[in-house]
Design a protein around this motif. Structure first.
Motif, mmCIF file in Angstrom:
data_model
loop_
_atom_site.group_PDB
_atom_site.id
_atom_site.type_symbol
_atom_site.label_atom_id
_atom_site.label_comp_id
_atom_site.label_asym_id
_atom_site.label_seq_id
_atom_site.Cartn_x
_atom_site.Cartn_y
_atom_site.Cartn_z
ATOM 1 N N THR A 130 -6.854 114.108 18.850
ATOM 2 C CA THR A 130 -7.497 115.329 19.016
ATOM 3 C C THR A 130 -7.651 116.084 20.388
ATOM 4 O O THR A 130 -7.672 117.247 20.601
ATOM 5 C CB THR A 130 -9.042 114.924 18.710
ATOM 6 N N GLN A 131 -6.961 115.248 21.250
ATOM 7 C CA GLN A 131 -6.808 115.867 22.550
ATOM 8 C C GLN A 131 -5.545 116.799 22.587
ATOM 9 O O GLN A 131 -5.599 117.943 23.176
ATOM 10 C CB GLN A 131 -6.662 114.679 23.771
ATOM 11 N N ARG A 132 -4.679 116.326 22.131
ATOM 12 C CA ARG A 132 -3.407 117.133 21.918
ATOM 13 C C ARG A 132 -3.462 118.234 20.612
ATOM 14 O O ARG A 132 -2.963 119.214 20.844
ATOM 15 C CB ARG A 132 -2.301 116.294 21.869
ATOM 16 N N TYR A 133 -4.118 117.944 19.611
ATOM 17 C CA TYR A 133 -4.092 118.633 18.587
ATOM 18 C C TYR A 133 -5.628 118.825 17.937
ATOM 19 O O TYR A 133 -6.200 117.946 17.064
ATOM 20 C CB TYR A 133 -3.139 118.159 17.470
ATOM 21 N N PRO A 134 -6.422 119.596 18.876
ATOM 22 C CA PRO A 134 -7.935 119.650 18.645
ATOM 23 C C PRO A 134 -8.357 120.211 17.333
ATOM 24 O O PRO A 134 -9.279 119.804 16.531
ATOM 25 C CB PRO A 134 -8.342 120.452 19.583
ATOM 26 N N SER A 135 -7.642 121.071 16.713
ATOM 27 C CA SER A 135 -8.056 121.622 15.172
ATOM 28 C C SER A 135 -7.314 120.726 14.045
ATOM 29 O O SER A 135 -6.348 120.313 14.188
ATOM 30 C CB SER A 135 -7.428 122.998 14.951
ATOM 31 N N VAL A 136 -8.154 120.518 13.141
ATOM 32 C CA VAL A 136 -7.839 119.858 11.791
ATOM 33 C C VAL A 136 -7.886 120.870 10.745
ATOM 34 O O VAL A 136 -8.689 121.759 10.656
ATOM 35 C CB VAL A 136 -9.209 118.706 11.592
ATOM 36 N N ILE A 137 -6.747 120.550 9.884
ATOM 37 C CA ILE A 137 -6.533 121.366 8.629
ATOM 38 C C ILE A 137 -6.252 120.467 7.394
ATOM 39 O O ILE A 137 -5.708 119.417 7.696
ATOM 40 C CB ILE A 137 -5.488 122.632 9.073
ATOM 41 N N ARG A 138 -6.520 120.987 6.395
ATOM 42 C CA ARG A 138 -6.244 120.361 4.927
ATOM 43 C C ARG A 138 -5.875 121.326 3.930
ATOM 44 O O ARG A 138 -6.693 122.300 3.797
ATOM 45 C CB ARG A 138 -7.139 119.233 4.617
ATOM 46 N N LEU A 139 -4.864 120.922 3.467
ATOM 47 C CA LEU A 139 -4.282 121.936 2.302
ATOM 48 C C LEU A 139 -3.962 121.112 1.165
ATOM 49 O O LEU A 139 -2.898 120.298 1.292
ATOM 50 C CB LEU A 139 -3.269 123.108 2.631
ATOM 51 N N ASP A 140 -4.662 121.127 0.102
ATOM 52 C CA ASP A 140 -4.226 120.070 -1.025
ATOM 53 C C ASP A 140 -3.858 120.840 -2.335
ATOM 54 O O ASP A 140 -4.512 122.079 -2.505
ATOM 55 C CB ASP A 140 -5.281 119.089 -1.307
#
Length: 96
Positions: free
Chosen positions: A15-25
């Protein structure tokens, strides 16, 4: 089912380097035009970038090879080795 299951915490190194989370199913057997989920993901990435995000990550089950391959074709790559997180999960990240 995942809505009612407590979420595990994402490792801080992700989360420090890639703070946003995404999910496409999507169900690969039902998709006739693979450009649709690809464009949807590209729009979400651009919206996050416009909002000031510097990176995004996705949490996937290691057995979901089709979705892992889809994300890797979109520029995501594994960001956490198995020693740093749960054995059944792979984290893919992408700087934006």
């Amino acid at each position: 089912m995942s809505f009612h299951t407590p979420q595990r915490s994402t490792p801080l190194s992700v989360t420090q380097r890639y703070p946003s989370v995404i999910r496409l199913d999507f169900i690969p057997a039902r998709v006739e035009d693979y450009s649709v989920p690809k464009r949807l993901l590209a729009c979400a990435v651009m919206a996050l970038k416009t909002s000031g995000s510097t990176g995004i990550h996705v949490e996937m089950n290691v057995g979901d090879k089709c979705m892992i391959d889809h994300y890797q074709r979109m520029g995501f790559f594994p960001v956490l080795d198995s020693a740093g997180g749960p054995e059944d999960v792979v984290y893919l990240g992408r700087a934006i």
